[in-house]
Design an enzyme around this catalytic site. Sequence first.
Site, PDB file in Angstrom:
ATOM      1  N   SER A  29       0.825  -1.202   0.000  1.00 40.34           N
ATOM      2  CA  SER A  29       0.000   0.000   0.000  1.00 40.34           C
ATOM      3  C   SER A  29       0.862   1.255   0.000  1.00 40.34           C
ATOM      4  O   SER A  29       0.601   2.208  -0.746  1.00 40.34           O
ATOM      5  CB  SER A  29      -0.915   0.010   1.224  1.00 40.34           C
ATOM      6  N   ARG A  33       1.788   3.953  -3.319  1.00 42.14           N
ATOM      7  CA  ARG A  33       1.478   5.370  -3.124  1.00 42.14           C
ATOM      8  C   ARG A  33       2.734   6.225  -3.324  1.00 42.14           C
ATOM      9  O   ARG A  33       2.702   7.245  -4.019  1.00 42.14           O
ATOM     10  CB  ARG A  33       0.894   5.594  -1.724  1.00 42.14           C
ATOM     11  N   ASP A  55       2.701  -6.383  -8.191  1.00 41.81           N
ATOM     12  CA  ASP A  55       1.890  -5.167  -8.141  1.00 41.81           C
ATOM     13  C   ASP A  55       2.741  -3.904  -8.232  1.00 41.81           C
ATOM     14  O   ASP A  55       2.393  -2.958  -8.937  1.00 41.81           O
ATOM     15  CB  ASP A  55       1.069  -5.129  -6.848  1.00 41.81           C
ATOM     16  N   ASN A  97      -3.241  -7.395 -12.278  1.00 42.31           N
ATOM     17  CA  ASN A  97      -4.390  -7.355 -11.371  1.00 42.31           C
ATOM     18  C   ASN A  97      -4.076  -6.460 -10.177  1.00 42.31           C
ATOM     19  O   ASN A  97      -4.498  -6.735  -9.057  1.00 42.31           O
ATOM     20  CB  ASN A  97      -4.764  -8.765 -10.907  1.00 42.31           C
ATOM     21  N   SER A 172     -14.701   1.061  -2.255  1.00 42.10           N
ATOM     22  CA  SER A 172     -13.259   1.068  -2.033  1.00 42.10           C
ATOM     23  C   SER A 172     -12.765   2.447  -1.621  1.00 42.10           C
ATOM     24  O   SER A 172     -13.126   3.454  -2.251  1.00 42.10           O
ATOM     25  CB  SER A 172     -12.517   0.635  -3.303  1.00 42.10           C
ATOM     26  N   GLN A 174      -9.825   3.224  -2.105  1.00 44.13           N
ATOM     27  CA  GLN A 174      -8.800   3.557  -3.095  1.00 44.13           C
ATOM     28  C   GLN A 174      -9.260   4.660  -4.047  1.00 44.13           C
ATOM     29  O   GLN A 174      -8.430   5.404  -4.588  1.00 44.13           O
ATOM     30  CB  GLN A 174      -8.393   2.313  -3.884  1.00 44.13           C
ATOM     31  N   ASP A 299      -7.815  -6.873   4.508  1.00 48.86           N
ATOM     32  CA  ASP A 299      -6.875  -7.855   3.969  1.00 48.86           C
ATOM     33  C   ASP A 299      -6.456  -8.895   5.005  1.00 48.86           C
ATOM     34  O   ASP A 299      -5.874  -9.925   4.656  1.00 48.86           O
ATOM     35  CB  ASP A 299      -5.637  -7.154   3.406  1.00 48.86           C
ATOM     36  N   ASN A 322     -16.958  -5.668   1.103  1.00 50.27           N
ATOM     37  CA  ASN A 322     -15.975  -5.268   0.089  1.00 50.27           C
ATOM     38  C   ASN A 322     -15.043  -6.399  -0.307  1.00 50.27           C
ATOM     39  O   ASN A 322     -14.391  -6.334  -1.356  1.00 50.27           O
ATOM     40  CB  ASN A 322     -15.152  -4.085   0.597  1.00 50.27           C
ATOM     41  N   GLU A 327      -9.279  -9.319  -5.341  1.00 56.66           N
ATOM     42  CA  GLU A 327      -8.723 -10.116  -6.435  1.00 56.66           C
ATOM     43  C   GLU A 327      -9.639 -11.265  -6.820  1.00 56.66           C
ATOM     44  O   GLU A 327      -9.642 -11.739  -7.952  1.00 56.66           O
ATOM     45  CB  GLU A 327      -7.336 -10.643  -6.058  1.00 56.66           C
ATOM     46  N   HIS A 376      -3.409 -14.125  -4.017  1.00 60.02           N
ATOM     47  CA  HIS A 376      -2.281 -14.293  -3.116  1.00 60.02           C
ATOM     48  C   HIS A 376      -2.706 -14.465  -1.666  1.00 60.02           C
ATOM     49  O   HIS A 376      -2.124 -15.268  -0.931  1.00 60.02           O
ATOM     50  CB  HIS A 376      -1.341 -13.097  -3.245  1.00 60.02           C
ATOM     51  N   ARG A 377      -3.738 -13.751  -1.242  1.00 63.64           N
ATOM     52  CA  ARG A 377      -4.128 -13.815   0.167  1.00 63.64           C
ATOM     53  C   ARG A 377      -4.809 -15.139   0.515  1.00 63.64           C
ATOM     54  O   ARG A 377      -4.690 -15.622   1.638  1.00 63.64           O
ATOM     55  CB  ARG A 377      -5.005 -12.622   0.525  1.00 63.64           C
ATOM     56  N   LYS A 402       2.331 -11.675  -6.153  1.00 59.47           N
ATOM     57  CA  LYS A 402       1.623 -10.396  -6.280  1.00 59.47           C
ATOM     58  C   LYS A 402       2.070  -9.407  -5.211  1.00 59.47           C
ATOM     59  O   LYS A 402       2.209  -8.215  -5.480  1.00 59.47           O
ATOM     60  CB  LYS A 402       0.115 -10.628  -6.196  1.00 59.47           C
TER      61      LYS A 402
END
Length: 421
Positions: A29, A33, A55, A97, A172, A174, A299, A322, A327, A376-377, A402
């Site tokens: 994250s 940024r 990513d 992604n 989101s 984001q 997450d 959410n 993904e 990935h998670r 990722k």
Amino acid sequence: MIPDPPTAVRLVPPRDKLTGKIALPGSKSITNRVLLIAALACGTSRITGALKSDDTQYMARALEQLGAKVGDTGDTEFLVESSGTLIASQNPLFLGNAGTAVRFLTAATANIHGKSVLTGDAHMQKRPIAPLVAALRAAGVMVEASTGCPPVTVNGEGGFKTRSIDVDASLSSQYVSALMMAGTGGDTPFSLRVKGGDIGARGYIDITLACMRDFGADITQTGPLSWDIANHPYRARDYWVEPDASAATYIWGINALTGASLDIGIAPEAMMQPDAKAYDVIKQFPDLPAVIDGSQMQDAIPTIAVLAAFNNRPVRFVGIANLRVKECDRINAVASELNRIQPGLAEEITDDLLITPDRNLIGRTVEVDVETYHDHRIAMSFALAGLVIGGLRILNPGCTAKTYPGYWRDLHSVGVEMAFD
């Protein structure tokens, strides 16, 4: 010999206590940024402690297409050189992604004079971006996303024409971060408000504000979810990225579930990321709360949900709607794979997830292939189950690249035996 790419990994539940140190990757994250903000700053910024993963590499390569120089100067370092002004790319920006990259860059390319096309893989083309598109249109930007998901076409004219807008952030946070970081451009200050006071993970907004201010942005909070952003240019600087709190949840989970003593070298209270709050929940295992609100640590929920399958009482996860637009649909993925291990472990109740645990699973062998949905998670979370249940094969383990390319290597380094197919 590890196949490339491996199709599956089978973990062996450890006979002895796992001990050792793991150096976590940097925060995804924060890295994405800071990469963007550094590219919007005039000068040279050295970013250390950065995450090098799929990513962040997508973000770095896209910024290079847009005129910045992004050097890989070390395993955890980027060197960003920029004029402070991005330029249009002749070719589409392919972002795999990487949700942060596509959303942040969709807003940032509005500051460009010219056309930008942002796209990704098949999974990205199912991830919603319509609320951000609507906000950009409200700002006077010509932008198209015919399906409400990428690909997105932005016809930039040097910035947001309308300098006071609202954004729907219920899907989101984001979208808010994207508009904030791009909002410093233009000739006048930019005002941003969240519609209805409804937002996903508020903590990620705080990360965005902190990163922007570290690079010289002048931001005034005018209400609980509204801000005035001055039209001051960012200033290049050196920046250290803290370790990834979402990655830390897997290690905290392993410690709680197996009694391991794995040291990640940083205390949760020293992290500014929202998922660091998951530590206070995880440490309660095997007496996790009966209700867990996941809205501010999204997450971390797959990790805690897998832990909950071995808890002393049922756990209901709320505030996690959410997770259906990550993904993959993570609510459905976690429920489906827990029920593949043992029917009845998980139930979807509208957008809640109910886990009905069975501690008798610990020490058993269950010959099951765990699907990871290219997420990935899901792969990293179900590794926890593979440390207490024999026979689990986690499919597509390479998807951890990722955000945590060294995940399996790090587990092996502290004594986890595994076999790849």
